[in-house]
Scaffold this motif. Structure first.
Motif, mmCIF file in Angstrom:
data_model
loop_
_atom_site.group_PDB
_atom_site.id
_atom_site.type_symbol
_atom_site.label_atom_id
_atom_site.label_comp_id
_atom_site.label_asym_id
_atom_site.label_seq_id
_atom_site.Cartn_x
_atom_site.Cartn_y
_atom_site.Cartn_z
ATOM 1 N N GLU A 260 -19.642 21.821 27.854
ATOM 2 C CA GLU A 260 -20.411 20.616 28.176
ATOM 3 C C GLU A 260 -21.903 20.928 28.193
ATOM 4 O O GLU A 260 -22.723 20.113 27.760
ATOM 5 N N THR A 261 -22.241 22.110 28.707
ATOM 6 C CA THR A 261 -23.655 22.482 28.748
ATOM 7 C C THR A 261 -24.220 22.600 27.337
ATOM 8 O O THR A 261 -25.327 22.129 27.057
ATOM 9 N N ILE A 262 -23.435 23.223 26.463
ATOM 10 C CA ILE A 262 -23.912 23.369 25.075
ATOM 11 C C ILE A 262 -24.093 21.989 24.448
ATOM 12 O O ILE A 262 -25.088 21.728 23.771
ATOM 13 N N GLU A 263 -23.144 21.095 24.731
ATOM 14 C CA GLU A 263 -23.266 19.743 24.178
ATOM 15 C C GLU A 263 -24.553 19.068 24.687
ATOM 16 O O GLU A 263 -25.291 18.440 23.921
ATOM 17 N N VAL B 226 -31.988 19.034 21.946
ATOM 18 C CA VAL B 226 -32.775 19.565 20.831
ATOM 19 C C VAL B 226 -32.488 18.836 19.533
ATOM 20 O O VAL B 226 -32.902 19.273 18.475
ATOM 21 N N SER B 227 -31.788 17.689 19.614
ATOM 22 C CA SER B 227 -31.474 16.991 18.378
ATOM 23 C C SER B 227 -32.729 16.522 17.668
ATOM 24 O O SER B 227 -32.769 16.428 16.456
ATOM 25 N N GLY B 228 -33.763 16.233 18.430
ATOM 26 C CA GLY B 228 -35.039 15.894 17.792
ATOM 27 C C GLY B 228 -35.677 17.189 17.312
ATOM 28 O O GLY B 228 -35.026 18.215 17.172
ATOM 29 N N THR B 229 -36.959 17.141 17.063
ATOM 30 C CA THR B 229 -37.623 18.384 16.684
ATOM 31 C C THR B 229 -38.214 18.992 17.942
ATOM 32 O O THR B 229 -39.238 18.556 18.423
ATOM 33 N N LEU C 9 -27.433 28.225 22.201
ATOM 34 C CA LEU C 9 -27.426 27.468 20.954
ATOM 35 C C LEU C 9 -27.529 28.367 19.726
ATOM 36 O O LEU C 9 -26.843 28.170 18.735
ATOM 37 N N PHE C 10 -28.421 29.324 19.804
ATOM 38 C CA PHE C 10 -28.653 30.214 18.650
ATOM 39 C C PHE C 10 -28.596 31.655 19.130
ATOM 40 O O PHE C 10 -29.632 32.314 19.233
#
Lengths: 786, 451
Positions: A427-430, A436-439, A457-458
């Motif tokens: 859930e945290t990753i989601e 960060v879906s935007g820039t 995330l990375f």
């Protein structure tokens, strides 16, 4: 090719002369078609206030648009005004436009001139690179049509700016616009510093070209209209330069009387000079004027008023001494004493009623001790951990927008991220993905929450960013960033951070810490060494295993810690160095989180602040806030914190300085303030030559009146001996105020301590405020009561 | 900013206001009275017993109206609003930046004459009048006429005065909303005249960030942090118009909302008591924040029937100096909560003002285009448009689709969160954002139908 094609080509080439010659020979209808095309073409060019097409566009519009209103609004369009033109280009352009317009009937020209003048904006005319072209066009049109001079504000300001004062005598607008000079608010701003204008007008008055009375009345009217000094100074200069005669002053004395209470100091001085030289003021006016002047904040004016009353008392003792009465309520002792001296000198010749009033006013007031104010202190509030994923998301979103988050907020967010990443990883990753879906490149690269988010995330990209982001050689930051870097690596791997504070001061409840360590055991993971170290250093002073206090020595510029401070039972990494060598090769960065690094050993943090504070005395870098945080932290108060407080009181910025005062009051409320030690630190700072006595006096005065009079007296008593000027030497600004603070606190606390050098200054004699305040303090300390 | 773009307000006076021969004649423009709209209402004729402080305070009022405290530059001047509440005259003005509100309440003690009508309108203030006001001094009373045609002595040629000034929406909304924002304020400190002088003269010229005035005994001290009982003072230079009034001052009072240790900047009200009158300044939370952006009023306005309640209440008002909510509630047959919400609505429509000294609303009708003053708060309007785009994903979570962006709204423990940039910038300190409002409306409507 049609006329419009020719004109457009010329416009695009930037050739205004070509435009002019094309349209000059065209007939009315052809010009009208051009006029219709112009707005569309202007729009397609998207000029944004610059471009070589502007001048030809203006020329084309002026020549082709049929109506005067249309031409006026075309030339004054926002995107067609010209601000940066060389002198010759400007004059050529004006000539070109006005020649084309000269073919129109006189009435049309007058109308256009009036309309352009009305559309000139004051702000455009005040700018350094201003809209001179349109002013000149309006001026030429007005004159060639023989129309009345426009009185619009923008036109008047444009006239001021475009006219050589030396050529005023022959200026066609002078007579019409001279009165406006004194009426338009913005004129004061435009004339600021224009001595040449003042000189020129004086010359014209002398030569009889303009009426002196117009200038004098204009100035006085302007003073009455009020405003800031910078808007009035030029008029004051002009008035002074005109050197009024006695009659001229007398004719305006009623206005001058009204200026005394509220005009800016410079204007009030001038008005007072005029009032003073005018004979035959009646008693009511005298009382009115004296009342206004004695109430002014400027000492200089009050002193001058006292002198005036002294002189007046010779001829009319009753009126002058009645007018003197408000002076006995003045705060400054020397002025009060001067008033008493004047009263004593003339009282014998005054009437019985006045003598009685004077006796009443000068009678010693039984000292009514102000109600004691007790500074209060509430222990630092508990820190609530982030309770839900939604709250974490909101906090992360905030960090996205606020690049300079407070350390406490940042730490709470990181701590929440670590916990949720461990317990609700998916859930945290989601949530992070959504954020960060935007820039959000910037966030991922340059904020700690962002770098920590990379770990989830990375994976594999976070460490390098953290290493880059944590470069610092400033010891508290080295310590802070070492732990942040570690946290970045711990995200998703540990159940909780050990060192997250449970109190706003940075302290950790030992039971909570024990419970957190238990969770590590249950999860079978090892805590990060920096996290553990920080956790142990945040234990309250009464906890078992608290680290002993290191010895701290310091000067006003640096603190040195005579022992390494390491948490007990730990191998210990590099913590705080003992030599602050980093100064000038690094940047302190935000200091708001420093106090919470060692909440039980505040001297250590204070010592690390010391190298910076001397350089911040004119800056606001949050030092007030960190001083307050140190006052709320624990541990002995030693020379380092006292020095830091001294620097805080010496800050120019009111907000930072009041942070230092808040810190004093907090320490006082906790019974941890030693005024003597603070005095020693202040005296040491004075020794460096960078102490501003007025700032210290105001800060200490505030602290004294807010509940720390005894400590303030002790501090002032420690500082004063190094401040006494040698006889004849300049008195530091604020020194009499500081003595007055000492006297005030001596009176409320009944202090009797001796202050070295005080008796000597008090005995110097004379009426200077320094000596009078010193004498009063000396008297108080020797048991005399007012 | 193009001045031509914003709507303009026209004033029309039969002649300029003026002061000569001991008579201060204030010319009135179109306004509302008890008897309905009037072109030039006549409110008062009689004596102003405290002439000098009244003249100085009028000048202060005019100074506020012509000042832009944030990014100062020359600006248009909007004439003050005068309200006759029967026993007192109130003159109000609002700074060009929309962050400072000033009011002069001339009380009964300073007035000796006849009230002809109750109501609200604009009064003309011009250069010669300012000059003449600056010449008022001494102890002599002035004759005062507000709107009396036959009495107004003209300076100059006495021609009709027509003025046109830009009147941006946000300015107008701020002028109205400041009343409701300050309505919840409590008295925090009272300073005697000498302490008031010391405090106001000792204020720093400028300050980065807000200061907090902390009451300490009989004085006030400026602190850097919010503590319970403190009053926020953002932009201390905005109290400057009080300085020329200090010689008349009897006391200084400060009012503000409750403050906690972690409070952000807030609005405040400062009241200088003068002989027979009060000079009041309300300051916005920060220099660069006008009152119109503060969403403090939105919570009360979101409901559907508020407008109807407000209409009902509005019809009962009669330019009272104090509006008694209990009495009003009884007469209108509304409960206390609905009365409060309706009064808030009336406030944002410019129909009541708030007097902190009396802790009560007073009736006045801002003399501007009623349609514009009453226009819905834009944030509320946007929220209503968004209600169709609200999708609840959980009882406490909703997704609001706005301009193609999905905003997450959460309700956690009585607090709200949104993921829009506006919310992140202010974190609820300027009221709920449009997404939260929309979600709340949908939720409340669902609750209502479920019931």
């Amino acid at each position: 090719m049609s006329l419009w094609d020719d004109v457009r080509e010329a416009i695009d080439k930037g050739d205004a002369n070509a435009v002019a010659s094309f349209v000059a020979n065209a007939d009315e209808d052809a010009r009208k078609t051009v006029a219709k095309e112009l707005p569309g073409h202007l729009k397609s060019l998207r000029l944004n206030g610059a471009g070589h097409q502007i001048l030809p566009l203006r020329v084309a519009g002026a020549a082709c648009i049929p109506g005067a209103a249309g031409v006026a609004s075309w030339l004054t369009r926002r995107d067609l005004r010209v601000f940066w033109l060389q002198r010759t280009t400007l004059l050529t352009h004006v000539l070109l436009v006005t020649r084309l317009l000269a073919r129109r009937p006189e009435g049309w020209q007058a109308d256009a001139g009036r309309r352009i003048a009305a559309r000139l904006r004051v702000t455009d005319q005040l700018r350094w690179s201003r809209d001179e072209a349109n002013w000149r066009i309006a001026a030429v049109l007005t004159r060639s049509a023989g129309a009345p001079t426009p009185r619009a504000e923008g036109f008047v300001i444009g006239w001021l700016q475009s006219t050589e004062p030396g050529e005023l005598a022959a200026d066609p607008f002078l007579d019409d616009l001279l009165p406006s000079l004194f009426e338009i608010t913005a004129a004061g701003r435009a004339l600021e510093g224009r001595d040449d204008w003042a000189r020129a007008l004086c010359g014209l008055a002398e030569a009889g070209r303009v009426d002196r009375a117009v200038l004098l009345d204009g100035c006085v009217r302007r003073f009455l209209l009020g405003g800031e000094l910078r808007d009035l100074r030029w008029y004051a200069d002009l008035y002074q330069a005109l050197a009024t005669t006695g009659e001229e002053a007398a004719a305006r004395v009623r206005d001058h009387l009204r200026l005394l209470p509220a005009a800016p100091g410079r204007v009030a001085e001038l008005a007072f000079a005029e009032v003073r030289r005018t004979p035959g003021l009646d008693d009511a006016d005298l009382a009115d004027a004296a009342g206004a002047l004695l109430f002014r904040p400027e000492k200089k004016l009050v002193r001058a008023a006292l002198g005036w009353l002294d002189r007046s008392a010779r001829t009319r003792p009753d009126a002058a001494l009645s007018a003197l009465l408000p002076a006995f309520g003045l705060e400054a002792l020397d002025l009060r004493e001067r008033a008493a001296a004047i009263a004593a000198k003339h009282a014998a010749r005054a009437g019985e009623a006045v003598q009685e009033a004077l006796r009443e006013a000068t009678a010693p007031v039984p000292a009514t001790a102000p109600a004691p104010v007790a500074p209060s202190w509430t222990p630092p509030a508990a820190v609530q951990p982030i309770a839900s994923l939604a709250e974490l998301e909101a906090e992360l979103m905030v960090s996205l927008h606020d690049y300079e988050q407070e350390a406490a907020v940042l730490e709470r967010t990181l701590s929440g991220l670590v916990e949720f990443a461990f317990h609700e990883r998916a859930e945290t990753i989601e949530t992070l993905r959504r954020i960060v879906s935007g820039t959000q490149r910037w966030w991922l690269d340059y904020t700690w929450p962002g770098i920590a988010a990379r770990s989830l995330l990375f994976p594999g990209t976070a460490e390098a960013r953290a290493a880059y982001f944590s470069r610092s050689s400033v010891p508290p930051n080295v310590f802070l960033y070492r732990r942040y870097t570690e946290i970045v690596g711990l995200v998703g791997k540990v159940p909780v951070l050990l060192a997250t504070p449970t109190r706003a001061s940075g302290h950790i409840d030992p039971d909570v810490l024990a419970a957190r360590r238990k969770r590590y055991e249950q999860a079978g993971v090892e805590p990060g060494p920096a996290d553990l170290e920080q956790a142990l250093l945040r234990l309250p002073r009464d906890a078992a295993g608290i680290v002993p206090d290191p010895a701290v020595v310091c000067t006003p510029y640096k603190g040195a810690i005579r022992a390494r401070i390491t948490p007990a039972g730990d191998a210990g990494g590099p913590l705080f160095t003992t030599q602050p060598m980093w100064l000038r090769i690094d940047f302190a960065g935000p200091v708001d989180g420093w106090a919470a690094l060692l909440p039980s050993h505040r001297e250590v943090i204070a010592a690390h602040l010391l190298p910076w504070l001397p350089h911040w005395f004119d800056e606001a870098n949050g030092q007030g806030g960190v001083l307050l945080a140190l006052a709320e932290a624990d541990g002995p108060v030693g020379p380092a914190l006292n020095s830091a407080l001294a620097h805080g009181l010496n800050t120019r910025e009111a907000r930072e300085r009041s942070g230092a005062v808040d810190a004093l009051l907090t320490l006082r409320a906790r019974d941890q303030l030693d005024g003597g030690d603070l005095g020693t630190a202040l005296a040491a700072l004075a020794g460096t030559g960078e102490l501003k006595v007025n700032r210290i006096a105001s800060g200490l005065g505030d602290a004294a009146r807010s509940g720390a009079p005894a400590e303030v007296f002790a501090a002032a008593a420690g500082l004063l001996p190094v401040l006494w000027p040698a006889p004849g030497e300049r008195v530091a600004t604020g020194l009499p105020d500081l003595i007055a603070v000492a006297a005030e606190t001596a009176e409320t606390t009944g202090a009797r301590a001796g202050i070295p050098g005080l008796a000597d200054v008090a005995g110097r004699g004379g009426a200077s405020r320094l000596v009078r305040e010193a004498a009063r303090l000396n008297g108080l300390l020797n048991g005399e009561r007012r | 900013m193009a001045t031509t773009a914003s709507p303009a307000q026209g004033y029309s006076y039969p002649r300029p206001s003026g002061l000569s021969g001991g008579l201060l004649g204030l010319s009135t423009s179109g306004g509302t009275t008890l008897a309905g709209p009037k072109a030039h209402p006549h409110f008062f004729s009689g004596l102003l017993t405290e002439a000098a402080p009244a003249a100085a305070a009028l000048l202060g009022l005019a100074d506020v109206a012509r000042t832009r405290y944030f990014q100062p530059r020359p600006t248009g001047f909007r004439d003050p609003v005068v309200t006759c509440n029967g026993d007192r005259l109130r003159l109000e003005s609002f700074s060009a930046c929309g962050g400072v509100y000033a009011r002069l309440d001339v009380l009964q003690q300073a007035l000796d004459g006849e009230v002809h009508e109750r109501g609200t309108t604009n009064v003309d203030v011009n250069g010669p009048l300012r000059e003449a006001l600056a010449r008022v001094g001494g102890a002599d009373p002035l004759h005062l006429a507000v709107g009396a045609e036959e009495l107004v002595v003209t300076t100059g040629d006495g021609a009709v005065v027509e003025k046109k000034v830009p009147l941006p929406d946000r300015w107008l909304r701020g002028f109205a909303e400041v009343q409701v924002i300050t309505a919840g304020f409590d008295p925090r400190a009272e300073l005697s005249a000498p302490e008031a002088v010391r405090f106001l003269r000792g204020l720093p010229g400028r300050s980065r960030g807000p200061l907090w005035a902390v009451p300490a005994g009989q004085m006030m001290r400026l602190g850097a942090r919010p503590v319970p009982g403190a009053v926020c003072l953002a932009g201390p230079e905005r109290l400057r118009t009080m300085l020329p009034l200090l010689r008349f001052a009897k006391a200084l009072r400060a009012y503000g909302p409750p403050v906690e240790a972690r409070s952000g900047p807030m609005s405040s009200v400062w009241e200088l008591e003068l002989p027979g009158m009060r000079y009041v300044l309300a300051l916005s939370p920060e220099n660069n924040r006008g009152f119109s952006g503060e969403g403090a009023v939105l919570d009360a306005l979101a409901g559907d029937d508020v407008a109807a309640d407000a209409d009902l209440l509005g019809a009962l008002l009669a330019f009272e100096p104090r509006v008694e909510p209990d009495l009003l509630a009884e007469r209108a047959g509304l409960d206390a909560a609905r009365t409060r919400a309706a009064l808030t609505w009336l406030g944002t429509s410019g129909r009541v003002g708030f007097d902190a000294a009396e802790a009560a609303f007073f009736h006045r009708e801002l003399p501007y285009d009623p349609a514009r003053v009453a226009a819905l708060n834009p944030r509320l309007r946007s929220a209503r448009e968004l209600t169709d785009a609200v999708r609840f994903t959980a009882p406490d979570a909703a997704v609001v689709l706005s301009n193609g962006q999905e905003r997450q709204v959460r309700f956690v423990d009585g607090k709200e969160y949104c993921t829009c940039p506006w919310w992140m910038d202010y974190r609820g300190e300027r009221g709920p954002c449009k997404h939260v409002l929309a979600a709340r409306m949908v939720r409340d409507a669902e609750k209502e139908t479920a019931r």
